[in-house]
Design a protein around this motif. Structure first.
Motif, PDB file in Angstrom:
ATOM      1  N   LYS A  26       0.830  -1.207   0.000  1.00 27.30           N
ATOM      2  CA  LYS A  26       0.000   0.000   0.000  1.00 27.30           C
ATOM      3  C   LYS A  26       0.863   1.254   0.000  1.00 27.30           C
ATOM      4  CE  LYS A  26      -4.037   2.056   2.287  1.00 27.30           C
ATOM      5  NZ  LYS A  26      -4.823   2.040   1.042  1.00 27.30           N
ATOM      6  N   SER A  86      -9.473  -0.277  -6.293  1.00 24.58           N
ATOM      7  CA  SER A  86      -9.000   0.195  -4.997  1.00 24.58           C
ATOM      8  C   SER A  86      -8.941  -0.970  -4.015  1.00 24.58           C
ATOM      9  CB  SER A  86      -9.935   1.281  -4.454  1.00 24.58           C
ATOM     10  OG  SER A  86     -11.247   0.768  -4.291  1.00 24.58           O
ATOM     11  N   TYR A  87      -8.087  -0.848  -3.028  1.00 23.33           N
ATOM     12  CA  TYR A  87      -8.008  -1.850  -1.974  1.00 23.33           C
ATOM     13  C   TYR A  87      -7.815  -1.131  -0.648  1.00 23.33           C
ATOM     14  CZ  TYR A  87      -3.238  -1.103  -3.723  1.00 23.33           C
ATOM     15  OH  TYR A  87      -2.086  -0.543  -4.201  1.00 23.33           O
ATOM     16  N   SER A  88      -8.392  -1.690   0.388  1.00 24.98           N
ATOM     17  CA  SER A  88      -8.327  -1.076   1.709  1.00 24.98           C
ATOM     18  C   SER A  88      -8.057  -2.139   2.755  1.00 24.98           C
ATOM     19  CB  SER A  88      -9.637  -0.352   2.031  1.00 24.98           C
ATOM     20  OG  SER A  88     -10.697  -1.295   2.135  1.00 24.98           O
ATOM     21  N   PHE A  89      -7.683  -1.694   3.935  1.00 27.18           N
ATOM     22  CA  PHE A  89      -7.430  -2.622   5.042  1.00 27.18           C
ATOM     23  C   PHE A  89      -8.695  -3.395   5.403  1.00 27.18           C
ATOM     24  CE2 PHE A  89      -7.149  -3.593   9.612  1.00 27.18           C
ATOM     25  CZ  PHE A  89      -5.992  -4.365   9.613  1.00 27.18           C
ATOM     26  N   VAL A  90      -9.824  -2.724   5.333  1.00 28.85           N
ATOM     27  CA  VAL A  90     -11.102  -3.363   5.651  1.00 28.85           C
ATOM     28  C   VAL A  90     -11.373  -4.524   4.702  1.00 28.85           C
ATOM     29  CG1 VAL A  90     -13.597  -3.015   5.786  1.00 28.85           C
ATOM     30  CG2 VAL A  90     -12.051  -1.238   6.626  1.00 28.85           C
ATOM     31  N   THR A  91     -10.946  -4.391   3.450  1.00 27.81           N
ATOM     32  CA  THR A  91     -11.135  -5.454   2.457  1.00 27.81           C
ATOM     33  C   THR A  91     -10.140  -6.588   2.645  1.00 27.81           C
ATOM     34  OG1 THR A  91     -11.927  -3.833   0.837  1.00 27.81           O
ATOM     35  CG2 THR A  91     -11.200  -5.970  -0.017  1.00 27.81           C
TER      36      THR A  91
END
Length: 396
Positions: free
Chosen positions: A93, A303-308
């Protein structure tokens, strides 16, 4: 070709795919695309079977282990695997926006429109969804451990052997052909240049993360054992280089066990922990899977996130339990999660497989070398527990 390792076959497939994609007529590329379509559909059909075949017997066997020692070993292995995934996530990230900044995201926004279409496609509907397969695996695995029945355990073990045979004899041999077709198609569509650039940069980052994580593991192991972590890591280095050749944690067990006994005080702990860790500790594979998944999503402009990713990482630590001792076993076990939790399509899955298999041996080497560190930690915990038991007996 059977005498050539999987990694060289993957490299040859990529090279030939690029070459053929430059000169082949459209109809020939569409023929390769047809094979990819059929193989991809077959892979989708097999995924639930792979999940059940790996997880159910893995959990069932673990549940019959040696009490507290088993619990500590499994818990530390799982924490190590999750830690590796988190390290990969935050590193990717942070670095990907600059490391892969030369990519045009729109170029990969919808690769299906640019790629050649298959002449025909055969629908191969899976017998159940990925989450259903996971739930069934957990129910059967926990149930087998609870009732301690040999009949059902033998059935799930036999089913695991069938799935492993399917991977060894059908899926793994055909993967280079599948990757060849993907790269021929991408070359024809003008997409291969940026993708190869991603391969090189991600490859270097992953190897660096492997080495960094091994250093962290052995600093922890060295502190609890009161030994020099670098000397411990050097002692385990034969296992690292053996795994580079075998690409299998299971096949490397004799070398891993031999050297693990040199860094612990009780050899019986190594006898118990090392074979177990070969199937449940996959820190190197997790680093690779998370890094490659994020790279593919970056190429697609997603997009990518910590939640994902955090739930994905947590599930990886479970799904890869007892992944077969064959090259590519971890990514085969993870495909279902990639599709159900991260929304991977056929093209993204194919890229993911190619990225992963290109450095599978390094991930396996990180796995088995890290097994030595965890064995040393478990050895220290076991010594502490034994001392407490002795004190309790003396007090009585």
């Amino acid at each position: 070709m059977k005498k050539i390792g999987l990694l060289p076959r993957i490299i040859i497939a990529i090279g030939l795919g690029i070459l053929i994609g430059m000169i082949a007529p459209d109809k020939l590329v569409r023929l390769f695309a047809t094979f990819n379509s059929l193989f991809g559909n077959f892979l989708g059909f097999v995924i639930p079977l792979i999940i059940i075949g790996f997880i159910a017997p893995g959990i069932g066997s673990l549940g019959r282990g040696a009490g507290k020692l088993l619990g500590w070993t499994a818990a530390i292995a799982y924490i190590s695997t999750i830690g590796a995934g988190l390290l990969a996530f935050f590193t990717a990230k942070t670095l990907y926006p600059s490391l892969l900044s030369n990519l045009s995201l729109t170029e990969f926004a919808d690769p299906e429109k640019a790629l050649a279409k298959a002449f025909f496609s055969i629908e191969m509907t899976p017998i159940m969804g990925v989450m259903s397969a996971l739930l069934i695996s957990f129910i059967i695995g926990i149930g087998v451990a609870a009732i301690k029945g040999d009949t059902l355990l033998k059935i799930v073990n036999d089913f695991r052997d069938i799935v492993q045979l399917l991977i060894e004899k059908v899926i793994i041999p055909l993967l280079p052909v599948h990757i060849f077709g993907i790269f021929a198609n991408m070359t024809k569509a003008g997409q291969v240049g940026p993708i190869l650039s991603v391969f090189a940069k991600v490859f270097v980052m992953i190897i660096a993360l492997h080495l960094l994580y091994l250093l962290v593991q052995y600093m922890v192991a060295g502190s609890v054992q009161q030994k020099n972590p670098l000397k411990m890591l050097k002692t385990m280095s034969p296992a690292y280089f053996t795994a580079l050749g075998t690409q299998s944690s299971a096949a490397t067990i004799p070398v891993t066990l031999k050297n693990a006994k040199k860094i612990v005080k009780k050899e019986r702990v190594a006898d118990f922990a090392t074979p177990l860790l070969a199937t449940i500790h996959l820190s190197g594979s997790t680093i690779t899977l998370v890094s490659c998944a994020m790279a593919v999503m970056f190429m697609q402009g997603q997009s990518y996130s910590f939640v994902t990713f955090f739930p994905f990482i947590l599930m990886l630590g479970i799904t890869m339990v007892a992944a077969p001792g064959v090259p590519g076993g971890a990514v085969m076990a993870a495909i279902g999660l990639l599709e159900s939790m991260l929304g991977f399509g056929p093209s993204m899955t194919a890229l993911m497989i190619a990225l992963y298999l290109a450095q599978d041996s390094f991930g396996t080497a990180c796995n088995v070398t890290g097994d030595g560190a965890i064995t040393a930690i478990v050895d220290r915990i076991n010594k502490k527990d034994s001392s407490e038991e002795v004190k309790a007996v003396e007090a009585v």
